[in-house]
Design a protein around this motif. Sequence first.
Motif, PDB file in Angstrom:
ATOM      1  N   PHE A 288      -9.417   4.493  18.201  1.00  0.00           N
ATOM      2  CA  PHE A 288     -10.019   4.739  16.889  1.00  0.00           C
ATOM      3  C   PHE A 288      -9.179   4.135  15.773  1.00  0.00           C
ATOM      4  CE2 PHE A 288     -10.227   7.079  12.941  1.00  0.00           C
ATOM      5  CZ  PHE A 288     -11.585   7.114  12.700  1.00  0.00           C
ATOM      6  N   THR A 289      -9.845   3.457  14.841  1.00  0.00           N
ATOM      7  CA  THR A 289      -9.273   3.091  13.552  1.00  0.00           C
ATOM      8  C   THR A 289     -10.377   3.267  12.512  1.00  0.00           C
ATOM      9  OG1 THR A 289      -9.900   0.735  13.566  1.00  0.00           O
ATOM     10  CG2 THR A 289      -7.821   1.320  14.650  1.00  0.00           C
ATOM     11  N   GLU A 290      -9.998   3.451  11.265  1.00  0.00           N
ATOM     12  CA  GLU A 290     -11.011   3.614  10.204  1.00  0.00           C
ATOM     13  C   GLU A 290     -11.853   2.354  10.057  1.00  0.00           C
ATOM     14  OE1 GLU A 290     -10.244   5.362   6.476  1.00  0.00           O
ATOM     15  OE2 GLU A 290      -8.806   6.835   7.228  1.00  0.00           O
ATOM     16  N   ASP A 291     -11.247   1.179  10.274  1.00  0.00           N
ATOM     17  CA  ASP A 291     -12.012  -0.062  10.168  1.00  0.00           C
ATOM     18  C   ASP A 291     -13.069  -0.136  11.262  1.00  0.00           C
ATOM     19  OD1 ASP A 291     -12.413  -2.779   9.009  1.00  0.00           O
ATOM     20  OD2 ASP A 291     -11.795  -3.412  11.019  1.00  0.00           O
ATOM     21  N   ARG A 292     -12.685   0.216  12.483  1.00  0.00           N
ATOM     22  CA  ARG A 292     -13.653   0.193  13.579  1.00  0.00           C
ATOM     23  C   ARG A 292     -14.734   1.248  13.391  1.00  0.00           C
ATOM     24  NH1 ARG A 292      -9.508  -0.515  18.779  1.00  0.00           N
ATOM     25  NH2 ARG A 292      -9.143  -2.764  18.509  1.00  0.00           N
ATOM     26  N   ALA A 293     -14.399   2.344  12.724  1.00  0.00           N
ATOM     27  CA  ALA A 293     -15.383   3.399  12.494  1.00  0.00           C
ATOM     28  C   ALA A 293     -16.505   2.943  11.564  1.00  0.00           C
ATOM     29  CB  ALA A 293     -14.699   4.632  11.914  1.00  0.00           C
ATOM     30  N   LYS A 294     -16.321   1.823  10.876  1.00  0.00           N
ATOM     31  CA  LYS A 294     -17.383   1.291  10.014  1.00  0.00           C
ATOM     32  C   LYS A 294     -18.542   0.735  10.845  1.00  0.00           C
ATOM     33  CE  LYS A 294     -14.066  -0.042   6.411  1.00  0.00           C
ATOM     34  NZ  LYS A 294     -13.423  -1.205   5.732  1.00  0.00           N
ATOM     35  N   TYR A 295     -18.231   0.280  12.064  1.00  0.00           N
ATOM     36  CA  TYR A 295     -19.286  -0.334  12.884  1.00  0.00           C
ATOM     37  C   TYR A 295     -19.463   0.322  14.246  1.00  0.00           C
ATOM     38  CZ  TYR A 295     -15.318  -2.917  14.972  1.00  0.00           C
ATOM     39  OH  TYR A 295     -14.126  -3.270  15.578  1.00  0.00           O
ATOM     40  N   ALA A 296     -18.614   1.306  14.573  1.00  0.00           N
ATOM     41  CA  ALA A 296     -18.718   1.960  15.889  1.00  0.00           C
ATOM     42  C   ALA A 296     -18.645   3.478  15.735  1.00  0.00           C
ATOM     43  CB  ALA A 296     -17.607   1.471  16.816  1.00  0.00           C
ATOM     44  N   HIS A 297     -19.447   4.157  16.518  1.00  0.00           N
ATOM     45  CA  HIS A 297     -19.388   5.609  16.603  1.00  0.00           C
ATOM     46  C   HIS A 297     -18.568   5.962  17.845  1.00  0.00           C
ATOM     47  CE1 HIS A 297     -20.928   9.723  15.833  1.00  0.00           C
ATOM     48  NE2 HIS A 297     -20.727   9.849  17.134  1.00  0.00           N
ATOM     49  N   PHE A 298     -17.610   6.850  17.694  1.00  0.00           N
ATOM     50  CA  PHE A 298     -16.680   7.151  18.776  1.00  0.00           C
ATOM     51  C   PHE A 298     -17.136   8.381  19.564  1.00  0.00           C
ATOM     52  CE2 PHE A 298     -14.424   4.212  16.210  1.00  0.00           C
ATOM     53  CZ  PHE A 298     -13.563   3.552  17.079  1.00  0.00           C
ATOM     54  N   ILE A 299     -17.296   8.181  20.874  1.00  0.00           N
ATOM     55  CA  ILE A 299     -17.807   9.215  21.777  1.00  0.00           C
ATOM     56  C   ILE A 299     -16.760   9.500  22.852  1.00  0.00           C
ATOM     57  CG2 ILE A 299     -19.592   9.766  23.484  1.00  0.00           C
ATOM     58  CD1 ILE A 299     -21.447   7.814  21.983  1.00  0.00           C
ATOM     59  N   PRO A 300     -16.365  10.767  23.066  1.00  0.00           N
ATOM     60  CA  PRO A 300     -15.403  11.080  24.139  1.00  0.00           C
ATOM     61  C   PRO A 300     -15.980  10.692  25.495  1.00  0.00           C
ATOM     62  CG  PRO A 300     -15.715  12.961  22.663  1.00  0.00           C
ATOM     63  CD  PRO A 300     -16.780  11.970  22.315  1.00  0.00           C
ATOM     64  N   ASN A 301     -15.131  10.087  26.345  1.00  0.00           N
ATOM     65  CA  ASN A 301     -15.617   9.708  27.672  1.00  0.00           C
ATOM     66  C   ASN A 301     -15.103  10.628  28.774  1.00  0.00           C
ATOM     67  OD1 ASN A 301     -12.966   8.900  28.091  1.00  0.00           O
ATOM     68  ND2 ASN A 301     -13.421   6.731  28.265  1.00  0.00           N
ATOM     69  N   GLY A 302     -14.380  11.688  28.387  1.00  0.00           N
ATOM     70  CA  GLY A 302     -13.912  12.665  29.359  1.00  0.00           C
ATOM     71  C   GLY A 302     -12.499  12.431  29.866  1.00  0.00           C
ATOM     72  N   LEU A 303     -11.854  11.358  29.397  1.00  0.00           N
ATOM     73  CA  LEU A 303     -10.493  11.047  29.823  1.00  0.00           C
ATOM     74  C   LEU A 303      -9.512  11.272  28.677  1.00  0.00           C
ATOM     75  CD1 LEU A 303     -10.968   7.680  31.756  1.00  0.00           C
ATOM     76  CD2 LEU A 303     -11.090  10.006  32.647  1.00  0.00           C
ATOM     77  N   SER A 304      -8.248  11.317  29.021  1.00  0.00           N
ATOM     78  CA  SER A 304      -7.192  11.290  28.014  1.00  0.00           C
ATOM     79  C   SER A 304      -6.311  10.081  28.299  1.00  0.00           C
ATOM     80  CB  SER A 304      -6.352  12.576  28.063  1.00  0.00           C
ATOM     81  OG  SER A 304      -5.688  12.699  29.309  1.00  0.00           O
ATOM     82  N   GLU A 305      -5.599   9.624  27.302  1.00  0.00           N
ATOM     83  CA  GLU A 305      -4.733   8.467  27.478  1.00  0.00           C
ATOM     84  C   GLU A 305      -3.464   8.640  26.656  1.00  0.00           C
ATOM     85  OE1 GLU A 305      -6.547   4.896  26.036  1.00  0.00           O
ATOM     86  OE2 GLU A 305      -7.229   5.816  24.167  1.00  0.00           O
ATOM     87  N   ARG A 306      -2.439   7.929  27.069  1.00  0.00           N
ATOM     88  CA  ARG A 306      -1.159   7.969  26.371  1.00  0.00           C
ATOM     89  C   ARG A 306      -0.518   6.594  26.479  1.00  0.00           C
ATOM     90  NH1 ARG A 306       4.386  11.068  28.271  1.00  0.00           N
ATOM     91  NH2 ARG A 306       5.573  10.757  26.343  1.00  0.00           N
ATOM     92  N   ALA A 307      -0.241   5.982  25.362  1.00  0.00           N
ATOM     93  CA  ALA A 307       0.389   4.670  25.354  1.00  0.00           C
ATOM     94  C   ALA A 307       1.899   4.834  25.478  1.00  0.00           C
ATOM     95  CB  ALA A 307       0.045   3.926  24.073  1.00  0.00           C
ATOM     96  N   ILE A 308       2.483   4.113  26.433  1.00  0.00           N
ATOM     97  CA  ILE A 308       3.933   4.092  26.604  1.00  0.00           C
ATOM     98  C   ILE A 308       4.393   2.645  26.589  1.00  0.00           C
ATOM     99  CG2 ILE A 308       3.899   6.232  27.938  1.00  0.00           C
ATOM    100  CD1 ILE A 308       4.413   4.504  30.449  1.00  0.00           C
ATOM    101  N   GLY A 309       5.700   2.441  26.581  1.00  0.00           N
ATOM    102  CA  GLY A 309       6.245   1.093  26.565  1.00  0.00           C
ATOM    103  C   GLY A 309       6.872   0.717  27.891  1.00  0.00           C
ATOM    104  N   ILE A 310       6.955  -0.574  28.132  1.00  0.00           N
ATOM    105  CA  ILE A 310       7.623  -1.086  29.323  1.00  0.00           C
ATOM    106  C   ILE A 310       8.424  -2.324  28.934  1.00  0.00           C
ATOM    107  CG2 ILE A 310       5.638  -2.496  30.057  1.00  0.00           C
ATOM    108  CD1 ILE A 310       6.449  -1.808  32.974  1.00  0.00           C
TER     109      ILE A 310
END
Length: 282
Positions: free
Chosen positions: A101-123
């Motif tokens: 999600f970003t506010e810019d993307r919210a201008k053209y996309a509606h965000f729907i939960p898909n049932g998953l969770s995510e977490r960004a980490i580094g490598i």
Amino acid sequence: MKSTLVAQPWLGALLLLMTLQAPLANAFSSSDACVITMGYRTSERLPFIGDEPNNTGFYHDLYQAAADKIGCKLNVVRAPKLRILRDLKLGNIDFYPGLNFTEDRAKYAHFIPNGLSERAIGISRAGAADIRSIEQLVNNKMTLLIAPGSYDFGGLPDKIQIRKPPELNVSKALDYLLTNQGDFFIYDQTTLHYYLNDRDPTQFKLHYDCCQSAQEMYLGFSKKSRHYRGRHNSNYRAENPISPDNSPTVLAPDSKAFQFAKALAAMDSQGETQRLYSKYFG
């Protein structure tokens, strides 16, 4: 037949009209069929989705099941990510399966939960300093690998060194790290663990606290899609930041997008999403 048409000109006209109407009727019946199109970049993200043209994986099974429940078929289109995001804006595709999600993307996309969770980490390569914030990459003069069109993790520091190889995926990113063509890569924890199963883990270092806490995962549904219709959200609070939970509009109940979201929510609550997840991730 020729003499019959001359004697009865109305019969010839009728036959001609029937001939013209037949393909039109077939065209209308095919165009009226419900097809929901998922767009994704050309590069793979196993086990979510295979490389083009092999679209099999968790995403296909999840969204095909949801489409089936509302009487639709799932179509998959692959293209470079920037083109897919453009087509999402234009409504040429209906949704992107996992969109930050970003506010810019919210201008053209509606965000729907898909049932998953995510977490960004580094490598990074093994032996790198501990990274607990993206700002530390600047101080350590580390180059961040990032795919064109990807999420910028809420904003990147001004002086950060960035490299954007075209069509960057996890496998390529790991190769870039090992060949010193980049120093740091940020991606979903589950996906990184999956790819490291086929690598020597002693060559890499994971940074769990650098980037993002666990959060809900969303698909982005195009507001220009023929399956989308929105209505005013009476619970919207303009004084608060726009978010998936605080949007000026909500899905209209008579839209296919609403039915699609409802099917995904039911799959999540009934354990179907988790069963699919276990099938691919163990």
